[in-house]
Design an enzyme around this catalytic site. Structure first.
Site, PDB file in Angstrom:
ATOM      1  N   ASP A 118      56.010  38.902  44.247  1.00  0.00           N
ATOM      2  CA  ASP A 118      55.097  38.119  44.477  1.00  0.00           C
ATOM      3  C   ASP A 118      54.217  38.152  43.224  1.00  0.00           C
ATOM      4  OD1 ASP A 118      53.625  35.774  45.619  1.00  0.00           O
ATOM      5  OD2 ASP A 118      52.639  37.105  47.119  1.00  0.00           O
ATOM      6  N   ASP A 122      46.518  40.481  46.584  1.00  0.00           N
ATOM      7  CA  ASP A 122      44.805  40.085  46.849  1.00  0.00           C
ATOM      8  C   ASP A 122      44.534  41.158  47.938  1.00  0.00           C
ATOM      9  OD1 ASP A 122      42.438  39.389  47.199  1.00  0.00           O
ATOM     10  OD2 ASP A 122      43.049  37.234  46.385  1.00  0.00           O
ATOM     11  N   THR A 126      49.775  39.060  52.889  1.00  0.00           N
ATOM     12  CA  THR A 126      51.001  38.435  52.824  1.00  0.00           C
ATOM     13  C   THR A 126      52.058  39.478  52.496  1.00  0.00           C
ATOM     14  OG1 THR A 126      50.060  36.328  51.736  1.00  0.00           O
ATOM     15  CG2 THR A 126      52.414  36.905  51.345  1.00  0.00           C
ATOM     16  N   TRP A 190      39.466  35.556  39.724  1.00  0.00           N
ATOM     17  CA  TRP A 190      40.174  34.486  40.017  1.00  0.00           C
ATOM     18  C   TRP A 190      41.479  34.614  38.949  1.00  0.00           C
ATOM     19  CZ3 TRP A 190      38.244  28.806  40.288  1.00  0.00           C
ATOM     20  CH2 TRP A 190      39.372  28.114  40.945  1.00  0.00           C
TER      21      TRP A 190
END
Length: 213
Positions: A118, A122, A126, A190
């Protein structure tokens, strides 16, 4: 205002190339890319993981959706709009593996070293979902086929691990055995990946200005 880090394709390519040397030690048989952020890193990795004279490592894809809510608290210079992603709390399967089809095409996951790829770790929600569900499904398939004694090992590769408290965890043995690999550990910023950009020239310009080349 949320700090934003821009990356170029060149930077991502180098992260994969550098990490491939460590990943090679585990001799992955197959990759499972989490869409859509894991697709490009997985394809780049395959080039560097291929041993001379051997076949390419197969790449399978799964789709998981976590980021569903948005808040307007950051300006994106590349887009000219205010929008930042806020982590959701529910993982939704949008695409999953067909284990019967994989078996019929000699792409079984049973007894293999499987690298899950991936782009970013974060909240870890997931990745936790992907690993736990894949482990469960492989175990069911192995028992169904009378292959329960075969050892299947999962590994994780991400381009970036955000240095922040996680909402979920990966198996302890995965972490202690070094089966979790992050190309970079970064602050909680971000990250703007190049495949998300609509203006790739501006994306690259901003990445170069930040030294991410």
């Amino acid at each position: 205002m949320v700090e934003k880090t821009y990356l170029s394709y060149n930077h991502v390519h180098k992260l994969c190339q550098r990490s491939a040397e460590e990943i090679k030690k585990f001799k992955p048989d197959l990759m499972v890319a989490i869409g859509g952020g894991g697709f490009i890193p997985a394809r780049i990795l395959r080039t560097f993981l291929k041993a001379p004279g051997s076949k390419n490592i197969p790449i399978q894809a799964i789709g998981l959706s976590l980021y569903e809510e948005y808040v307007s608290n950051a300006i994106d210079p590349a887009e000219g709009v205010s929008q930042a992603e806020e982590a959701g709390v529910e993982v939704i399967r949008t695409q999953w593996l067909d284990f019967n089809t994989l078996e019929s095409h000699a792409l079984s996951l049973i007894g293999k070293n499987i690298l899950v790829v991936d782009e970013v770790d974060d909240t870890r929600t997931t990745l936790h979902y992907a690993i736990s569900e894949l482990e469960k499904d492989v175990k069911i398939q192995a028992e169904k086929l009378g292959r329960g004694d075969e050892v299947t090992k999962f590994f994780v590769f991400v381009l970036h691990n955000k240095d922040k408290p996680k909402r979920a965890q990966l198996p302890e043995e995965m972490m202690t055995e070094g089966r979790y690999i992050a190309a970079e550990t970064v602050p909680d910023v971000w990250i703007a990946y190049p495949w998300e950009a609509t203006d790739i020239d501006l994306q690259t310009k901003l990445a170069v200005e930040q030294g991410n080349i």
